[in-house]
Design an enzyme around this catalytic site. Structure first.
Site: not given
Ligand code: C5P
Length: 398
Positions: A278, A305, A209, A323, A341
């Site tokens: 992801d 995960p 990313n 975030f 979440k």
């Molecule tokens: O990617 P996403 O929009 O779901 O990310 C939202 C939050 O979840 C962020 O704080 C990111 O650091 C966290 N996250 C994570 N592990 C992932 C995807 C996202 O801890 N695999």
């Protein structure tokens, strides 16, 4: 909180690093501080009072017996209206004097008679630093609650290498800023993820990313400034570790997950700022994939995960902050993400605006309310976020 209006007494002692303090004085002034300078005899061998006078626009003080102070109480008066005395460079000799409480010139007397805080930026030859006498004095000064900015290790003016280099002026400035932050997370342990993750396609290619890591690093720095002990689990970024923060480097999401698992026990707060990939490649090739005429490689993915969701679902989970970098419908997506979440707080921003930049514009989403933090430098937003989190934790206790 910025440095605007902060009143600093900048004390300069005799060391070659004094030439860099002209830059520091200027930087403090630019940050909005009122800078008053006091120099020792030895300091004036390296840099002149006129230099500092021109840079600060104020009288530079050098003499304990200066007749310009009406009641001859310069040793008290020059520091009474100050918020902080910053001694930079602080020579081995001056540190020794402070450790013993000696007061035989203007600056050492000001230090001894102070009511305000004191920070020192040591600078000396590596052997002087390593000398048990100096180490003993440093312990004493730390016990006395004196704040340290540096030193750093590296090349020295004398040609030797090792501990004792004065921190660069911009880093001393950062330490001064940190010193002034309210200690709203004192005694707390904070775990932060930052940066992107990289998922291998083969030994040389990755998918990732785009994330500079700047927001996550700002959050780690702000938490440290607020008095927390901070561990930063970082994907590959080109950023310096914030002073005082313990950093663990990872590449892939799974590595990040493992390091979070290892560090989360005992954490009070988890802030997931990382842009975690992801998906990862199902079976990364163990040799570089060759370019063969018209045959395009086909990549098969599997899910990574969700680190944040895993931490939030733990028994005795730390206070979790996520975030949400969104490209549209920020509020709706942030709210949905908060619920999915299972975290009390989501920090949302529009990705188009924030990627790689030093500025950001963020909004905080809680269960029943939201708060616009507005636009600003990432470090300032990070400080506001830290203050908000501390407030939420306080409220939850009541
Ligand atoms: O990617 P996403 O929009 O779901 O990310 C939202 C939050 O979840 C962020 O704080 C990111 O650091 C966290 N996250 C994570 N592990 C992932 C995807 C996202 O801890 N695999």
């Amino acid at each position: 909180m910025t440095l605007k209006g902060k009143r600093i007494l900048l004390g300069i002692t005799g060391g070659i690093a004094a030439y860099k303090v002209a830059v520091l004085a200027r930087a403090l002034g630019k940050a909005g501080c009122d800078v008053r300078v006091a120099m020792t005899e030895a300091a004036m061998r390296f840099v002149t009072p006129v230099t500092l006078q021109a840079l600060t626009g104020q009288t530079v003080w050098t003499d304990l017996w200066d007749p310009r102070i009406a009641d001859n109480m310069s040793h008290i008066e020059l520091s009474r209206d100050r918020d902080l005395i910053l001694v930079a460079p602080a020579s081995a000799d001056f540190l020794a004097k402070m450790a013993l409480g000696l007061a035989d010139d203007l600056l050492s007397t000001l230090v001894l008679a102070r009511r305000c805080g004191l920070m020192v930026a040591p600078a000396m030859n590596v052997e002087m630093w390593d000398n048990p006498a100096t180490q003993r004095n440093l312990r004493t000064l730390r016990e006395d609650g004196i704040a340290f900015a540096g030193p750093a290790a590296g090349d020295q003016a004398c040609g030797e290498t090792g501990m004792g280099r004065m921190l660069e002026p911009e880093l001393i400035l950062a330490e001064v800023e940190a010193w002034f932050q309210p200690k709203v997370l004192a005694g707390k342990r904070v775990l932060v993820t930052a940066g992107p993750t990289e998922e291998a396609i083969d030994p040389v290619r990755v998918i990732t990313n785009s994330s500079s890591g700047k927001m996550g690093y700002a959050v780690a720095r702000a938490a440290h400034e607020a008095g927390a002990s901070v561990t930063l689990i970082s994907g590959p970024v080109a950023l310096a570790t914030p002073q005082g923060v313990a950093r663990v480097n990872v590449r892939s999401a799974r590595q990040m997950f493992n390091e979070v698992k290892a560090a989360v026990e005992g954490s009070d707060i988890f802030i997931g700022v990382a842009a975690v990939a992801d998906w990862r490649i199902q079976k990364p090739a163990d040799k570089k994939i060759k370019k063969i005429n018209d045959r395009l490689p086909v990549l098969k993915f599997e899910e990574n995960p969700d680190i944040l969701a895993w931490v939030a679902a733990r028994k005795n989970a730390p206070f979790c902050v996520g975030f949400a970098a969104e490209s549209e419908k920020v509020a709706a997506n942030a709210r949905a993400k908060r619920a999915k979440k299972g975290v009390p707080l989501i920090v949302a921003n529009l990705v188009q605006e924030a990627l790689g930049a030093d500025d950001n514009a963020i909004t905080l989403f809680e269960a029943r309310s939201s708060k616009v933090l507005g636009r600003g430098p990432k470090i300032e937003l990070a400080r506001k976020l830290v203050a908000h989190v501390a407030g939420m934790i306080e409220k939850a206790k009541r």
